[in-house]
Scaffold this motif. Structure first.
Motif, PDB file in Angstrom:
ATOM      1  N   MET A   1      -8.909   3.410   2.127  1.00 51.16           N
ATOM      2  CA  MET A   1      -8.266   2.140   3.015  1.00 51.16           C
ATOM      3  C   MET A   1      -6.620   2.643   3.235  1.00 51.16           C
ATOM      4  SD  MET A   1      -7.372  -0.965   1.577  1.00 51.16           S
ATOM      5  CE  MET A   1      -8.450  -1.290   0.332  1.00 51.16           C
ATOM      6  N   ARG A   2      -6.796   1.873   4.876  1.00 54.50           N
ATOM      7  CA  ARG A   2      -5.765   2.342   5.561  1.00 54.50           C
ATOM      8  C   ARG A   2      -4.988   1.294   5.989  1.00 54.50           C
ATOM      9  NH1 ARG A   2      -5.872   7.296   6.466  1.00 54.50           N
ATOM     10  NH2 ARG A   2      -4.401   6.993   9.002  1.00 54.50           N
ATOM     11  N   LYS A   3      -4.766   0.868   4.716  1.00 56.08           N
ATOM     12  CA  LYS A   3      -3.859  -0.754   4.819  1.00 56.08           C
ATOM     13  C   LYS A   3      -2.739  -0.422   4.192  1.00 56.08           C
ATOM     14  CE  LYS A   3      -7.374  -3.115   4.527  1.00 56.08           C
ATOM     15  NZ  LYS A   3      -9.009  -3.863   4.254  1.00 56.08           N
ATOM     16  N   VAL A   4      -1.326  -1.172   3.802  1.00 58.57           N
ATOM     17  CA  VAL A   4       0.267  -0.938   3.814  1.00 58.57           C
ATOM     18  C   VAL A   4       0.597  -2.417   3.550  1.00 58.57           C
ATOM     19  CG1 VAL A   4       0.386   1.787   3.548  1.00 58.57           C
ATOM     20  CG2 VAL A   4       1.338   0.031   5.534  1.00 58.57           C
ATOM     21  N   SER A   5       1.493  -2.390   2.377  1.00 59.92           N
ATOM     22  CA  SER A   5       1.974  -4.242   2.440  1.00 59.92           C
ATOM     23  C   SER A   5       3.433  -3.606   2.534  1.00 59.92           C
ATOM     24  CB  SER A   5       2.142  -4.753   1.127  1.00 59.92           C
ATOM     25  OG  SER A   5       0.886  -5.029   1.090  1.00 59.92           O
ATOM     26  N   VAL A   6       4.253  -4.280   3.127  1.00 57.63           N
ATOM     27  CA  VAL A   6       5.375  -3.876   4.088  1.00 57.63           C
ATOM     28  C   VAL A   6       6.703  -5.036   3.597  1.00 57.63           C
ATOM     29  CG1 VAL A   6       6.988  -2.388   6.060  1.00 57.63           C
ATOM     30  CG2 VAL A   6       4.576  -2.104   5.878  1.00 57.63           C
ATOM     31  N   ALA A   7       7.815  -4.679   2.898  1.00 58.64           N
ATOM     32  CA  ALA A   7       8.634  -5.721   3.011  1.00 58.64           C
ATOM     33  C   ALA A   7       9.805  -5.039   4.459  1.00 58.64           C
ATOM     34  CB  ALA A   7       9.687  -5.225   1.947  1.00 58.64           C
ATOM     35  N   VAL A   8      10.022  -6.548   5.297  1.00 60.90           N
ATOM     36  CA  VAL A   8      10.940  -6.097   6.265  1.00 60.90           C
ATOM     37  C   VAL A   8      11.862  -7.233   5.962  1.00 60.90           C
ATOM     38  CG1 VAL A   8       9.381  -6.112   8.089  1.00 60.90           C
ATOM     39  CG2 VAL A   8       9.164  -8.317   7.007  1.00 60.90           C
TER      40      VAL A   8
ATOM     41  N   THR B   1       1.078  -7.393   5.800  1.00 59.08           N
ATOM     42  CA  THR B   1      -0.037  -5.955   5.737  1.00 59.08           C
ATOM     43  C   THR B   1      -0.377  -5.450   6.725  1.00 59.08           C
ATOM     44  OG1 THR B   1      -0.781  -7.223   4.066  1.00 59.08           O
ATOM     45  CG2 THR B   1      -2.170  -5.631   4.489  1.00 59.08           C
ATOM     46  N   TYR B   2       0.068  -4.324   7.249  1.00 56.67           N
ATOM     47  CA  TYR B   2      -0.629  -3.974   8.512  1.00 56.67           C
ATOM     48  C   TYR B   2      -1.330  -2.797   8.143  1.00 56.67           C
ATOM     49  CZ  TYR B   2       4.037  -6.057  10.491  1.00 56.67           C
ATOM     50  OH  TYR B   2       4.754  -6.642  10.161  1.00 56.67           O
ATOM     51  N   ARG B   3      -1.862  -2.564   9.183  1.00 58.08           N
ATOM     52  CA  ARG B   3      -3.102  -1.132   9.638  1.00 58.08           C
ATOM     53  C   ARG B   3      -2.354   0.324   9.718  1.00 58.08           C
ATOM     54  NH1 ARG B   3      -7.085   1.362  12.118  1.00 58.08           N
ATOM     55  NH2 ARG B   3      -6.095   1.125  13.801  1.00 58.08           N
ATOM     56  N   VAL B   4      -2.914   1.366   9.094  1.00 57.46           N
ATOM     57  CA  VAL B   4      -2.428   2.770   9.340  1.00 57.46           C
ATOM     58  C   VAL B   4      -3.235   3.420  10.446  1.00 57.46           C
ATOM     59  CG1 VAL B   4      -1.717   5.256   8.189  1.00 57.46           C
ATOM     60  CG2 VAL B   4      -1.526   2.336   7.199  1.00 57.46           C
ATOM     61  N   PRO B   5      -2.422   3.396  11.706  1.00 52.59           N
ATOM     62  CA  PRO B   5      -3.605   3.945  12.406  1.00 52.59           C
ATOM     63  C   PRO B   5      -4.600   5.061  12.275  1.00 52.59           C
ATOM     64  CG  PRO B   5      -1.726   3.356  13.610  1.00 52.59           C
ATOM     65  CD  PRO B   5      -1.619   3.150  12.329  1.00 52.59           C
ATOM     66  N   ASP B   6      -5.778   5.581  12.903  1.00 53.54           N
ATOM     67  CA  ASP B   6      -6.260   6.746  12.236  1.00 53.54           C
ATOM     68  C   ASP B   6      -5.345   8.139  12.741  1.00 53.54           C
ATOM     69  OD1 ASP B   6      -8.922   5.676  11.196  1.00 53.54           O
ATOM     70  OD2 ASP B   6      -9.365   5.069  12.849  1.00 53.54           O
TER      71      ASP B   6
ATOM     72  N   SER C   1      -5.365  -4.165  -2.089  1.00 58.93           N
ATOM     73  CA  SER C   1      -6.595  -3.633  -2.430  1.00 58.93           C
ATOM     74  C   SER C   1      -8.091  -4.721  -0.686  1.00 58.93           C
ATOM     75  CB  SER C   1      -7.135  -4.225  -3.407  1.00 58.93           C
ATOM     76  OG  SER C   1      -6.781  -5.766  -4.016  1.00 58.93           O
ATOM     77  N   ASN C   2      -7.125  -5.874  -1.006  1.00 61.90           N
ATOM     78  CA  ASN C   2      -7.362  -6.790  -0.161  1.00 61.90           C
ATOM     79  C   ASN C   2      -6.796  -6.927   1.303  1.00 61.90           C
ATOM     80  OD1 ASN C   2      -7.419  -8.662  -0.904  1.00 61.90           O
ATOM     81  ND2 ASN C   2      -8.588  -9.832  -2.069  1.00 61.90           N
ATOM     82  N   ALA C   3      -7.105  -7.489   2.641  1.00 62.25           N
ATOM     83  CA  ALA C   3      -6.416  -8.260   3.362  1.00 62.25           C
ATOM     84  C   ALA C   3      -7.043  -8.638   4.256  1.00 62.25           C
ATOM     85  CB  ALA C   3      -5.485  -7.387   3.951  1.00 62.25           C
ATOM     86  N   PRO C   4      -6.656 -10.126   5.019  1.00 57.88           N
ATOM     87  CA  PRO C   4      -6.940 -11.154   6.073  1.00 57.88           C
ATOM     88  C   PRO C   4      -7.364  -9.680   7.539  1.00 57.88           C
ATOM     89  CG  PRO C   4      -5.241 -11.401   5.621  1.00 57.88           C
ATOM     90  CD  PRO C   4      -5.083 -10.643   4.752  1.00 57.88           C
ATOM     91  N   GLY C   5      -8.544  -9.607   8.105  1.00 55.58           N
ATOM     92  CA  GLY C   5      -9.128  -9.746   9.322  1.00 55.58           C
ATOM     93  C   GLY C   5      -8.299  -9.148  10.260  1.00 55.58           C
ATOM     94  N   GLU C   6      -7.805  -9.200  11.174  1.00 58.48           N
ATOM     95  CA  GLU C   6      -7.449  -8.819  11.806  1.00 58.48           C
ATOM     96  C   GLU C   6      -6.228  -8.434  11.905  1.00 58.48           C
ATOM     97  OE1 GLU C   6      -7.317  -8.280  15.535  1.00 58.48           O
ATOM     98  OE2 GLU C   6      -9.455  -7.642  14.287  1.00 58.48           O
ATOM     99  N   LEU C   7      -5.263  -7.322  11.698  1.00 60.39           N
ATOM    100  CA  LEU C   7      -4.226  -6.554  10.996  1.00 60.39           C
ATOM    101  C   LEU C   7      -3.387  -5.863  12.340  1.00 60.39           C
ATOM    102  CD1 LEU C   7      -4.814  -5.014   7.547  1.00 60.39           C
ATOM    103  CD2 LEU C   7      -3.603  -6.948   8.184  1.00 60.39           C
ATOM    104  N   LYS C   8      -2.545  -6.342  12.150  1.00 67.75           N
ATOM    105  CA  LYS C   8      -1.065  -5.160  12.806  1.00 67.75           C
ATOM    106  C   LYS C   8      -1.213  -3.734  12.509  1.00 67.75           C
ATOM    107  CE  LYS C   8       0.980  -8.608  15.233  1.00 67.75           C
ATOM    108  NZ  LYS C   8       2.683  -9.762  15.454  1.00 67.75           N
ATOM    109  N   ASP C   9      -1.052  -2.665  13.564  1.00 64.04           N
ATOM    110  CA  ASP C   9      -0.865  -1.620  13.359  1.00 64.04           C
ATOM    111  C   ASP C   9       0.277  -1.189  12.883  1.00 64.04           C
ATOM    112  OD1 ASP C   9      -3.535  -1.064  13.714  1.00 64.04           O
ATOM    113  OD2 ASP C   9      -3.114   0.305  14.825  1.00 64.04           O
ATOM    114  N   VAL C  10       0.249  -0.172  12.044  1.00 64.49           N
ATOM    115  CA  VAL C  10       2.153   0.631  11.620  1.00 64.49           C
ATOM    116  C   VAL C  10       2.240   1.275  13.110  1.00 64.49           C
ATOM    117  CG1 VAL C  10       3.854   2.598  10.706  1.00 64.49           C
ATOM    118  CG2 VAL C  10       2.188   0.491   9.724  1.00 64.49           C
TER     119      VAL C  10
END
Ligand code: ADP
Ligand code: ZN
Length: 739
Positions: free
Chosen positions: A1-8, A17-22, A51-60
């Motif tokens: 799971m390469r996704k994180v929830s971030v408080a801004v 929610t963002y994707r953590v790039p490889d 655990s689940n997040a909507p389709g297109e995510l921006k990257d950290v």
């Protein structure tokens, strides 16, 4: 799971929610990351892994911390705050972050340190000193006494200027380097004359209370205890010993106090007992100082944190006890987002960390005492002052009789004046309280009735004396104007000042007691940095005879030479349209009377009032908390007010009154269906007491019911359906101030 929830840090925004790039390591909860938000790039904080997040995510974009900046428990606490108080997670996390956390690297202040080079030490130990000035030779001499070098600031203190050192450096005799330093806020704090606490013999009551609390802390389970101790009963000593007990067990103490600047001696006592294992956290520190203290706590370098409400988020990881001193104090409530109550968050933190939470007060809040009676909280009691010193006796002065005899201009009654006179002759000290600042509270024209109202707020302007003349000022939005000599409307020269505040009391005291040394403490007189500390320490040193001020002088001070407290008007708080008016008045009077007679000599309080029969005033005079509680709780039960039910206050703002009322009605309509199932009612909407504030029109309503969760859920559902009203609305859960 390469996704994180971030408080801004964007108001009202939920987690993103963002994707953590490889190739990028997955950051830990509590670590900071740089993420794109709209068109900007912001620093946020990792809160969870979704655990689940909507389709297109921006990257950290970037991970800033290898180790989490915030401990995971503090992140969890912030989420609780956001949920309970209906605030944004980013707002809540922002409250827990150290200053400067939005920047990439944390900044420690650097200092310049000078050391001798080899050539320099040779020269100093008898080498060739020709061509050097006397000052330069002196500098070499001083530096040769220190192997690790000396900071330039210290050299300056010894009369060696930076110029001199610079010239030595240019000759290759001295090396200058930069070193990280920690700013020590205690340097500025008045250090009390601290007796080591071991040497003091506790009273029997103190021992019993301490043992009761120590037994609770030893269980390493969550528990809340109310420490109900009359003023001057020695609660601080109990906190010190608890902290010591907890430290020996390898855990930490969080001591929360209402306002450190007002009671620097508490911090100093802890500093005296625990040395540099104490950190301090409050808004009076510079950003740099706060930053350094925060990182000391985060590194685990301290056993004790002393701080104001925001210290509840201090990055401690082994909390054993949280003490909330003067738990009834309203300064624990933050009046801007997130609108949390420091005491209540402390209790939640205690639960999370399996810690003991001690709520200390001579005048507990209705909420806390209710829980102590029901058995939800443990209760420890100190009924007597230390060394069996009696509580101050309280004398009431009926101001209606005084006005009838002496005319309506009386500020200081005959009884109070002669009591002050006596103390001045005996070289004892006096506190004079009026919980209203300024000179007069309103000005109006006797010919046409025109008065000075704030153009932005529905409130009359308070007049202040200033060197440049009279100024009228709004205490809400800071609008101010010079007070003219004649009426702006009819030009009549009959402007009348009505109502009075601390500035006028000070003037009357000076006129009446011309040789007395008088100081004043209120928000206006202590605006300059250091002014408050200086007034308090001059009073403590006996350089002032009389201190006049607002509730700032009623809080927690321990001045043994004070034998008289005068209250100019006990009624200031009673006129306010607030169901807590009676409680506030009782607390303030009991607390201020508690400042008298703390030393060897007997104390007295003289209280001026128009309502000598009012139960808050009567029972404060007798310092009978239990009777007050009975009386007040019956009133709250009858009216269905807290602590018997919970309240949420919602204020809707608009450019016009109609707009605000329209929005409020829409919101209430949307909430209505939840009422039937939710077990709460809605009161309003109606114009807020301050119907105009800072140029905006305000309409408010209340949710009232037994179950907070249901009110919260109804409001959350409403906010999801009507997201754009959020910015025009203030939601206050468990409000303390409903103007
Ligand atoms: P509180 O916070 O309960 O109003 P403090 O903790 O400020 O009271 O204590 C009141 C005063 O009594 C302080 O000057 C404190 O140093 C002193 N004191 C506390 N405990 C003792 C004791 N056991 N013997 C003598 N003096 C004490
Ligand atoms: Zn205003």
């Amino acid at each position: 799971m390469r996704k994180v929830s971030v408080a801004v840090p964007v108001p009202f925004l939920d987690l993103l929610t963002y994707r953590v790039p490889d190739g990028m390591p997955i950051p830990a909860v509590g670590a900071r990351v740089r993420v794109p938000v709209g068109t900007r790039i912001l620093t946020g904080c990792i809160v969870e892994y979704p655990s689940n997040a909507p389709g297109e995510l921006k990257d950290v974009i970037e991970v800033l911390d290898q180790e989490p900046l915030l401990p995971a428990d503090v992140v969890a606490l912030c989420r609780w705050v956001a949920d309970y108080y209906l605030a944004g997670v980013g707002d809540a996390i922002g409250a827990a972050m150290p200053p400067g956390a939005k920047r990439k690297a944390t900044s420690f202040k650097t200092m310049r340190v000078a050391t001798l080079t080899t050539l320099g030490s040779d020269t100093a130990s008898g080498g060739e000193t020709q061509g050097l000035t006397a000052k330069q030779r002196q500098a070499l001499d001083v530096l040769s006494g220190s192997s690790t070098g000396l900071p330039l600031a210290e050299l300056r203190d010894r009369g060696i200027s930076t110029d001199v050192v610079g010239r030595l450096a240019a000759r290759g005799l001295v090396l200058l380097r930069a070193e990280a330093t920690e700013r020590d806020p205690f340097e500025r704090a008045a250090m009390a004359d601290v007796k080591p606490s071991e040497s003091r013999v506790l009273t029997a009551e103190q021992i019993a209370a301490f043992e009761q609390l120590a037994a609770l802390v030893d269980t390493r389970d969550f528990r809340v205890a109310l420490l109900h101790g009359v003023t001057g009963s020695g609660k601080t000593e109990i906190y010190l010993r608890l902290a010591d007990r907890v430290r020996k067990a390898g855990r930490q103490t969080l001591l929360m106090v209402p306002e450190i600047a007002l009671t620097p001696s508490v911090a100093a006592l802890f500093r005296g007992a625990f040395g540099d294992r104490v950190a301090i956290q409050h808004s009076g520190l510079s950003d740099g100082e706060r930053h350094d203290q925060w990182h000391r706590i985060r590194r685990g370098d301290v056993d004790v944190v002393v701080g104001t409400r925001s210290a509840v988020f201090a990055p401690l990881t082994r909390v054993g006890v949280i003490v909330v001193d003067e738990e009834h104090d309203t300064s624990y409530k933050q009046e801007e987002a997130p609108r949390y109550h420091g005491r209540d968050v402390a209790i939640v933190r205690g639960r999370e960390e399996k810690a003991l939470v001690v709520l200390g007060s001579a005048t507990p809040s209705m909420e806390s005492y209710q829980h102590a009676l029901s058995g939800k909280y443990a209760k420890a009691t100190l009924e007597r002052r230390v060394l069996d010193r009696p509580l101050a006796s309280v004398r009431l002065v009926n101001m209606r009789e005084e006005y009838a005899d002496q005319g309506p201009e009386v500020v200081i009654s005959r009884a109070l004046a002669s009591a002050i006179e006596e103390r001045l002759q005996r070289h004892e000290q006096v506190l004079v309280l009026l919980n209203r600042r300024g000179y007069s509270t309103a000005v109006f024209c006797r010919q046409c009735g025109d008065s000075f109202e704030c153009p932005n707020c529905t409130i009359s302007l308070t007049v202040h004396t200033a060197r440049q003349g009279w100024r009228a000022q709004c205490h809400y939005c800071n609008y101010s104007m010079t007070v003219p000599k004649t009426c702006r409307k009819c030009a009549a020269p009959y402007l009348e000042h009505v109502g009075f505040g601390t500035e006028k009391v000070e003037q009357h005291l000076r006129d009446r007691f011309p040789t007395a040394r008088i100081g004043r403490i209120d928000r206006d007189s202590v605006r300059r940095k250091g002014a408050l500390a200086s007034l308090l320490s001059r009073f403590a040193a006996g350089e002032l005879d009389v201190l006049v001020g607002t509730q700032m002088i009623a809080k927690g001070h321990d001045f043994p030479q004070v034998t008289l407290v005068g209250v100019i008007s006990a009624d200031v708080g009673l006129g306010v349209a607030d169901f807590r008016a009676g409680e506030r008045t009782f607390q303030l009077l009991t607390q201020v009377a508690g400042r008298a007679g703390r030393g060897e000599r007997l104390g007295e309080a003289v209280v001026q009032t128009l309502y000598p029969e009012h139960y808050s005033i009567q029972l404060a005079c007798r310092q009978d908390y239990a009777a007050f509680f009975e009386r007040e709780v019956a009133f709250r039960r009858g009216m269905r007010y807290p602590p018997l039910v919970a309240l949420v206050n919602v204020v809707v703002r608009g450019r016009t009154f109609e707009e605000a009322m329209g929005t409020a009605n829409d919101v209430v309509q949307r909430l209505k269906p939840s009422i039937a199932s939710g077990g709460f009612i809605i009161l309003g909407p109606a114009p807020a007491p301050l119907v105009r504030l800072r140029g905006e029109h305000r309409v408010q309503f209340f949710l009232k019911g037994a179950k907070r969760a249901e009110m919260r859920n109804a409001l959350k559902a409403m906010l999801t359906e009507m997201p754009d009203v959020r910015r025009r609305m203030t939601i206050d859960v468990d409000p303390l101030n409903v103007l």
